[in-house]
Design a protein around this motif. Sequence first.
Motif, PDB file in Angstrom:
ATOM      1  N   ARG A   1     -15.917  10.749  55.274  1.00 44.43           N
ATOM      2  CA  ARG A   1     -14.963  11.791  55.658  1.00 44.43           C
ATOM      3  C   ARG A   1     -15.689  13.007  56.232  1.00 44.43           C
ATOM      4  O   ARG A   1     -15.257  13.590  57.237  1.00 44.43           O
ATOM      5  CB  ARG A   1     -14.127  12.205  54.439  1.00 44.43           C
ATOM      6  CG  ARG A   1     -13.201  11.123  53.895  1.00 44.43           C
ATOM      7  CD  ARG A   1     -12.221  11.710  52.912  1.00 44.43           C
ATOM      8  NE  ARG A   1     -11.469  10.681  52.210  1.00 44.43           N
ATOM      9  CZ  ARG A   1     -11.765  10.223  51.009  1.00 44.43           C
ATOM     10  NH1 ARG A   1     -12.819  10.719  50.345  1.00 44.43           N
ATOM     11  NH2 ARG A   1     -11.034   9.266  50.436  1.00 44.43           N
ATOM     12  N   PHE A   2     -16.781  13.375  55.587  1.00 41.98           N
ATOM     13  CA  PHE A   2     -17.551  14.525  56.052  1.00 41.98           C
ATOM     14  C   PHE A   2     -18.137  14.273  57.439  1.00 41.98           C
ATOM     15  O   PHE A   2     -18.113  15.151  58.317  1.00 41.98           O
ATOM     16  CB  PHE A   2     -18.663  14.834  55.047  1.00 41.98           C
ATOM     17  CG  PHE A   2     -19.440  16.071  55.359  1.00 41.98           C
ATOM     18  CD1 PHE A   2     -18.869  17.322  55.216  1.00 41.98           C
ATOM     19  CD2 PHE A   2     -20.750  15.976  55.815  1.00 41.98           C
ATOM     20  CE1 PHE A   2     -19.586  18.471  55.508  1.00 41.98           C
ATOM     21  CE2 PHE A   2     -21.470  17.118  56.110  1.00 41.98           C
ATOM     22  CZ  PHE A   2     -20.888  18.369  55.958  1.00 41.98           C
ATOM     23  N   ALA A   3     -18.656  13.042  57.641  1.00 41.55           N
ATOM     24  CA  ALA A   3     -19.227  12.691  58.941  1.00 41.55           C
ATOM     25  C   ALA A   3     -18.160  12.716  60.030  1.00 41.55           C
ATOM     26  O   ALA A   3     -18.399  13.187  61.153  1.00 41.55           O
ATOM     27  CB  ALA A   3     -19.884  11.312  58.865  1.00 41.55           C
ATOM     28  N   LYS A   4     -16.956  12.202  59.693  1.00 45.47           N
ATOM     29  CA  LYS A   4     -15.874  12.219  60.678  1.00 45.47           C
ATOM     30  C   LYS A   4     -15.444  13.638  61.011  1.00 45.47           C
ATOM     31  O   LYS A   4     -15.124  13.962  62.161  1.00 45.47           O
ATOM     32  CB  LYS A   4     -14.696  11.415  60.160  1.00 45.47           C
ATOM     33  CG  LYS A   4     -14.953   9.909  60.133  1.00 45.47           C
ATOM     34  CD  LYS A   4     -13.745   9.144  59.616  1.00 45.47           C
ATOM     35  CE  LYS A   4     -14.007   7.637  59.626  1.00 45.47           C
ATOM     36  NZ  LYS A   4     -12.851   6.860  59.099  1.00 45.47           N
ATOM     37  N   ARG A   5     -15.422  14.492  59.992  1.00 47.26           N
ATOM     38  CA  ARG A   5     -15.058  15.884  60.250  1.00 47.26           C
ATOM     39  C   ARG A   5     -16.096  16.562  61.138  1.00 47.26           C
ATOM     40  O   ARG A   5     -15.749  17.316  62.051  1.00 47.26           O
ATOM     41  CB  ARG A   5     -14.923  16.649  58.932  1.00 47.26           C
ATOM     42  CG  ARG A   5     -13.726  16.226  58.089  1.00 47.26           C
ATOM     43  CD  ARG A   5     -13.537  17.145  56.905  1.00 47.26           C
ATOM     44  NE  ARG A   5     -13.234  18.494  57.321  1.00 47.26           N
ATOM     45  CZ  ARG A   5     -13.101  19.526  56.497  1.00 47.26           C
ATOM     46  NH1 ARG A   5     -13.234  19.329  55.179  1.00 47.26           N
ATOM     47  NH2 ARG A   5     -12.818  20.729  56.944  1.00 47.26           N
TER      48      ARG A   5
END
Length: 209
Positions: free
Chosen positions: A71-75
């Motif tokens: 999720r962090f990488a996608k954000r």
Amino acid sequence: MARGKYLGKSILLLLLIIVLVLFGLLWFDYLGVIQAKGLFAPVYRRMGLQPQTSSSVSSKNLLQADLDNDRFAKRLESLDIRKEELDKREVDIRTQEDNNTQIAQELKDKETALEEREKTFNNEVKKYDDRMTNIEQIVQNLNGMQPKNAVAILNEMDDQLVIDVLRRAEADADAAGTASMVAYWLSLMPQARAAELQRKMVNKPLSLD
């Protein structure tokens, strides 16, 4: 009798402690706090339970960590894309502003050039009007003089001014319906000068300029 009674209580208390210890071990092993699944595996199978192990807890934690990282990488990726879009938009805006500035400068230059041309044209018109006014005044003055005196003045003028004066005198005579003095003035001029003036009037009927 009393001694046997105390011994029975002691044994019962000991058994209760053992049961509590076993139950505690069983419960902590199920929660995965301690490793005793080898000892209690038969009990788990009889009860139809799956013991909670530290490895399963670690797997869940790792899975949750991976999901959070994803999720962090996608954000971060979304923020990078948004930043690229904003940078491109800023470049486009600057380019458009530069184009608008260039167009505005070109329009200003054209406006300035047009104003200069209009000013030049107005000056030329004024010069022409002033010249025509002066020529009209000269014609009136010459018409009021003796022909010889008028010719003496004409002989002092340059050819273009003489031609403009003669044409104006003819136009005024035609407008008034009177005889023009032009032919008589030419007859009083030196023959060569009169011939040159008439040649120029034929070749350049409007103006020598």
